[in-house]
Design an enzyme around this catalytic site. Sequence first.
Site, PDB file in Angstrom:
ATOM      1  N   SER A 138      41.918 -22.825  67.129  1.00 37.05           N
ATOM      2  CA  SER A 138      41.810 -22.652  68.576  1.00 37.05           C
ATOM      3  C   SER A 138      40.358 -22.856  68.958  1.00 37.05           C
ATOM      4  O   SER A 138      39.454 -22.708  68.125  1.00 37.05           O
ATOM      5  CB  SER A 138      42.258 -21.242  68.974  1.00 37.05           C
ATOM      6  OG  SER A 138      41.835 -20.909  70.279  1.00 37.05           O
ATOM      7  N   TYR A 151      42.019 -12.064  67.089  1.00 39.97           N
ATOM      8  CA  TYR A 151      42.600 -13.402  67.193  1.00 39.97           C
ATOM      9  C   TYR A 151      41.513 -14.461  67.000  1.00 39.97           C
ATOM     10  O   TYR A 151      41.669 -15.388  66.186  1.00 39.97           O
ATOM     11  CB  TYR A 151      43.283 -13.584  68.540  1.00 39.97           C
ATOM     12  CG  TYR A 151      43.730 -15.018  68.792  1.00 39.97           C
ATOM     13  CD1 TYR A 151      44.852 -15.529  68.157  1.00 39.97           C
ATOM     14  CD2 TYR A 151      43.001 -15.850  69.640  1.00 39.97           C
ATOM     15  CE1 TYR A 151      45.255 -16.842  68.361  1.00 39.97           C
ATOM     16  CE2 TYR A 151      43.400 -17.165  69.858  1.00 39.97           C
ATOM     17  CZ  TYR A 151      44.520 -17.647  69.212  1.00 39.97           C
ATOM     18  OH  TYR A 151      44.904 -18.959  69.421  1.00 39.97           O
TER      19      TYR A 151
END
Length: 261
Positions: A138, A151
Site C-alpha cells: 500500500s 496496518y
Amino acid sequence: MKTALITGASRGIGRALAAELARCGYHLLLAARSADQLEQVAAELRQRHGVEAHIYAADLAQPGAAAELAAWAREQTTELAVLVNNAGYGLWGRFEELPLAEQQNMLQLNMLLPTELTHALLPLLRQQPKAYILNVASTAAYQAVPTLTLYAASKAFLLSFSRGLRYELRDTNVSVTCLSPGSTTTDFADRAGMNAELQETANKVSMTPQQVAQAAVAALLTGVAEIIPGTLNKVSAKLTSFVPKALTERIAAGIYEKHLK
C-alpha cells in the site's frame, strides 16, 4: 500450463488481478474465505478467458493456513509461475483501543501468511522457466499512518520483504514485485471500520481495482521492483522521502484521526 495462485481473490484488487492474469493466459488457483464468491469469480473467468480456475476456501488468517494452502497448490499444478500475496485488511482506530486479538489476526494475514506461503512455494516457482511473485502492499508502506498504525507497519514490512527477497533472487528465474496502491474502490474502508465521511473523502481520489490490476500485471511481467499506480499516488509516496517524518505523520493524522469518535 502456466498457473497463478492469488490469495484474497474473491473481491476488489485480488479479483481484478485474477482477471488480468487470466487475460494473459494464466490458469488460476484462487484462495479466500468465501467459497460462494470464489466460485462466482472462477466461473466468470473460465467462461470469459477459457482458463482453468480452481478455488480454495479457508480462513487464511488461521495459523497453519499457509502450509495447507501450499500443499493444495502443489496438488493442483507443477507449473506454478505466479504467486500473488494479496490477502490482507486494515483496522482503523487508536492502537491501545483496538482489541489486541483483532490486530494480531490482521498481522497474521498481512505479514505471516505471505512470508510462509512464499517460503513454501519458492521451490516450485524455482522449477519454472520464469516465475513471478507479487506482494500487495500500500502507499501506507512509505510512512507511518496514525490510527492505521499497525496496518501501515505491516505494509512497510511487505515492501522491505519484497525488496530484500528480490535482491536475494536476482540471479534466479524468480522476479519479485511489490504493488503499492493508494485509495481504491474496494471494501477496504468498510472492513477497516472507517466512517462514511472518511470513505467519501477517499473515494474522490480512488482508482478502480481494474486500473490497479492492469498496471500491476504489466509491471510484474516486465520485472519492475515496485509499482505505485496513479500519478498522485506516486507523487505522494515520493514526497515522503523529502518531507520530515513528523510532518507527514501530522498530515496523515489530520486526515484520519479527526474522524474518530
